[in-house]
Design an enzyme around this catalytic site. Structure first.
Site, short mmCIF file in Angstrom:
data_model
loop_
_atom_site.label_atom_id
_atom_site.label_comp_id
_atom_site.label_asym_id
_atom_site.label_seq_id
_atom_site.Cartn_x
_atom_site.Cartn_y
_atom_site.Cartn_z
N SER A 166 0.83 -1.19 0.00
CA SER A 166 0.00 0.00 0.00
C SER A 166 0.86 1.25 0.00
O SER A 166 2.07 1.18 0.24
CB SER A 166 -0.93 0.01 1.23
OG SER A 166 -1.81 -1.09 1.21
N SER B 17 -3.50 -3.86 -2.83
CA SER B 17 -2.85 -2.61 -2.48
C SER B 17 -3.89 -1.57 -2.06
O SER B 17 -4.97 -1.49 -2.62
CB SER B 17 -2.06 -2.08 -3.68
OG SER B 17 -1.33 -0.91 -3.34
N ASP C 76 -4.24 2.33 -2.06
CA ASP C 76 -3.59 3.49 -2.69
C ASP C 76 -4.42 4.74 -2.40
O ASP C 76 -5.45 4.97 -3.04
CB ASP C 76 -3.46 3.27 -4.20
CG ASP C 76 -2.89 1.89 -4.51
OD1 ASP C 76 -1.76 1.61 -4.10
OD2 ASP C 76 -3.59 1.10 -5.16
#
Length: 362
Positions: free
Chosen positions: A235, A273, A275
């Site tokens: 991340s 992830s 983001d």
């Protein structure tokens, strides 16, 4: 012996077209302060806290407009829905590891209540990345005292980068990641505004450094072997500050351009992830203090058709902040929080990187 670490510009990496601020840091935006607490304990604890304070006053009563952008939402960003709904920050921003978000929220609420005796609701904004590849994250080494210490340590001027604060145990593109920062200053003809970015880099993809395919050159990239998930998951938290008089709507647009900066570094924006980018403005004309809210005052608003230079500057600052996180990070030995085994996060080899840059004429 560990290599002496250098910022990206000292290595010849100069992404973008605009000049940097004095410190090439988010603290080039006047009033913004950043504090780190780095936790390294025994063989297993490699984590920390980073605090970003938007101005020197009371963030709860003197609120700043803010915007939020999410490209893949695999994360635990506390306070996100109210931030998006009201378009303002009422606390500092805390960055830490995934399993420390709850404790950080409690600490930030305590910090805010202590300064605001009439407060009965606090939207504590806490972002995270998972540093469990190098940190025994299940041990939950971050406590309220560390969050409060990071807030107390916040200062302007030059900032520590790499394996500090919330970047102590992070990885990026298969290399040791960390905290990075950068800034841009627009020419007077474009407003003369300053834009600063700070990143907690813990994500993956195919590393690109100022247009150079550094990941491929160094033999490490996502999907190198189709049977290996590679170094894509992870991340990234991005915080952007500016002194331009922006509405929360245009700050949301500005935060979205952080993703362009991440894309330039080769980000995969993968399924696993998180983001996120938060952008806020410190301009006095857009502050939302109690008097201004009571009077329903008209606030300043930079026009839409003059936003493009700010967008470019934000993308540039985010890109360089990631590069600084990588080049300033040091090799770190810890313990994988999932397996309990010894783990090493190798810093990017600056000598090898110099050789690559030389081949590309840098």
């Amino acid at each position: 012996m560990e290599q002496a670490r250098l910022r990206a510009r000292e290595l010849g990496l100069t992404p973008g077209i605009f000049n940097t601020g004095t410190h090439n840091a988010i603290t080039d935006v006047a009033g913004v302060a950043v504090g780190h607490v780095t936790l390294i304990d025994g063989e297993a604890t490699r984590t920390g806290v980073t605090a970003i304070i938007p101005h020197a006053g009371n963030p709860f009563t003197d609120r700043v407009p803010a915007g939020l952008a999410v490209i893949n939402g695999y994360g635990k960003l506390a306070g996100a829905t109210q931030l998006a709904e009201l378009g303002e920050l009422e606390t500092p921003i805390i960055l830490t590891n995934t399993l420390a978000v709850g404790r950080a929220v409690e600490a930030l609420v305590d910090w805010t209540l202590a300064r605001n005796p009439d407060a009965v609701s606090v939207n504590a904004v806490v972002g995270e990345t998972n540093d469990g590849r190098l940190n025994d994250i299940r041990a939950r080494g971050v406590g309220a005292e560390h969050v409060l210490a990071a807030l107390d340590a916040a200062t302007d001027g030059p900032l520590a980068e790499g394996c500090v604060g919330a970047g102590t145990g992070t990885m990026a593109f298969g290399f040791k990641g960390g905290i990075g920062t950068s800034s841009r200053v627009l020419p007077e003809g474009l407003g003369g505004w300053t834009i600063g970015a700070l990143v907690q880099a813990n994500y993956g993809g195919v590393l690109t450094m100022d247009g150079i395919p550094a990941g491929r050159e160094l033999g490490k990239w996502y999907l190198k072997e189709h049977t290996d998930r590679g170094d894509a998951d992870g991340s990234v938290m991005v915080v952007i500050a500016t002194d331009a008089p922006l509405s929360d709507r245009n700050l949301t647009r500005l935060a979205t351009r952080a993703m362009a900066g991440l894309a330039r570094t080769g980000a995969a924006f993968s399924d696993g992830s998180g983001d996120y980018a938060i952008a806020f403005s410190t301009h006095p004309g857009v502050r939302r203090d109690a008097e201004r809210r009571a009077q329903q005052a008209v606030i300043a608003d930079w026009p839409n058709d003059r936003m493009s230079p700010l967008f470019v500057a934000a993308a540039e600052a985010v890109e360089e902040a990631v590069l600084n996180a990588l080049t300033m990070a040091t090799t770190t030995i810890g313990r994988d929080g999932r397996t309990g085994r010894r783990a090493t996060g190798h810093a990017i080899d600056l000598d090898a990187l110099r050789a690559i840059l030389a081949r590309y004429g840098r």
